[in-house]
Design an enzyme around this catalytic site. Structure first.
Site, short mmCIF file in Angstrom:
data_model
loop_
_atom_site.label_atom_id
_atom_site.label_comp_id
_atom_site.label_asym_id
_atom_site.label_seq_id
_atom_site.Cartn_x
_atom_site.Cartn_y
_atom_site.Cartn_z
N THR A 97 15.05 -23.18 12.62
CA THR A 97 14.00 -22.53 11.84
C THR A 97 12.93 -22.02 12.80
OG1 THR A 97 14.39 -23.98 9.94
CG2 THR A 97 12.27 -22.84 10.03
N VAL A 166 13.36 -15.16 5.88
CA VAL A 166 13.72 -15.67 4.56
C VAL A 166 13.71 -17.20 4.55
CG1 VAL A 166 15.54 -15.78 2.83
CG2 VAL A 166 15.00 -13.60 3.93
N LYS A 167 14.14 -17.81 5.66
CA LYS A 167 14.10 -19.28 5.72
C LYS A 167 12.66 -19.79 5.61
CE LYS A 167 15.04 -23.62 6.34
NZ LYS A 167 15.69 -24.17 7.53
N LEU A 168 11.72 -19.13 6.26
CA LEU A 168 10.32 -19.56 6.16
C LEU A 168 9.78 -19.36 4.75
CD1 LEU A 168 8.88 -18.32 9.57
CD2 LEU A 168 9.57 -20.64 8.93
#
Length: 297
Positions: A97, A166-168
């Protein structure tokens, strides 16, 4: 069969390596700690002495590291890094991440060396991962077969760095929702309500799942879905009652206060009588940051 390297054997990396082995892929591992490497060797993996040595023997290197500093070092260290050892046609897929700017830096370095790099952060552990790929469909090439073997779903997010981004966003939703839920349960406790009863009741009600899906209706342009919701004035009333109840219980819920402030603002606009998801249009105006000094609007 493609040779797969895994760098980083924390909980997520171990689950990844084990799932790859279970799926029949040859796996080589590296971690700065010897214990998890020994564990994976006992499961059938091979060990490497450095990320570079691992890359020299791999077609694709999957990295699961604590954050941007570690990813940059593992990728670019001129003596021990993945890029220094990666073979022509080889790739590094980073499942950590990180922020999208790191993808630009690493992508440029790998491009210049004629190697491939893709940001591929994940949600959930292998073999049930959701993989958020920083690129269009097809960007993984032959490596997609490796990723698919240990994943529940692969989402191509459109461009380099978009996987990280998008992960954040997922983390923002997940942990903001956690905090709002925890604050609500705290109010319930202060009111003397049974925690199990409150939790079960909310799990069976709209509070457990509709927050994100309702916001998504607006951004997806789902007019029918939006029209089915109550007007913003109703939400303003409900949240005012909830805040008053929390105050009487002696609890200050910061996220509840922020929601109340927003819907009070909505109440002073034409959105007051509209289905409440439409207030996201106002939110866009309220949350827009002014350009930094020297930047164009």
């Amino acid at each position: 069969m493609r040779q797969v390297g895994v760098v980083g054997l924390g909980g997520m990396g171990i689950a990844l390596a084990e799932s790859l082995l279970d799926a029949g892929w040859p796996v080589r591992c590296y971690d700065i700690r010897t214990e998890p490497v020994a564990t994976m060797v006992a499961r059938g993996a091979e060990a490497a002495t450095s990320p570079r040595a691992l890359a020299e023997a791999s077609d694709v290197v999957l990295t699961f590291l604590p954050g941007p500093t570690q990813v940059r070092h593992v990728a670019l260290d001129p003596e021990t890094g993945v890029l220094a050892g990666l073979r022509p046609g080889g790739a590094m897929l980073d499942m950590s991440t990180c922020g999208p700017r790191l993808a630009e830096v690493l992508g440029e370095a790998f491009d210049a060396a004629g190697r491939r790099y893709v940001d591929c952060p994940v949600s959930r552990k292998a073999p049930h991962m959701t993989v958020l790929v920083g690129g269009p469909a097809g960007v993984l090439g032959a490596d997609e077969e490796v990723v698919a073997a240990v994943s529940r779903v692969i989402v191509h997010c459109g461009r380099r760095g978009a996987g990280y981004a998008v992960k954040l966003l997922n983390q923002q939703v997940k942990y903001s929702w956690y905090l709002a839920s925890s604050e609500a349960l705290l109010v319930g406790s202060a009111l003397g309500l049974d925690a199990e009863t409150v939790a079960t009741a909310i799990e069976e009600s709209s509070g457990s799942d509709s927050g994100f899906s309702t916001a998504a209706e607006f951004f997806r342009g789902d007019a029918a879905g939006i029209a089915a919701h109550a007007p913003a004035s109703t939400i303003e009333k409900d949240l005012a009652l909830a805040e008053a109840m929390a105050a009487e219980a002696g609890v200050r819920s910061r996220l509840l206060s922020a929601a109340v402030d927003f819907f009070v603002t909505v109440g002073g606009t034409p959105y007051r009588g509209r289905p409440y998801p439409e207030s996201s249009a106002l939110l866009q105006e309220l949350r827009a940051m002014p350009p930094r000094t020297g930047e164009s609007p």
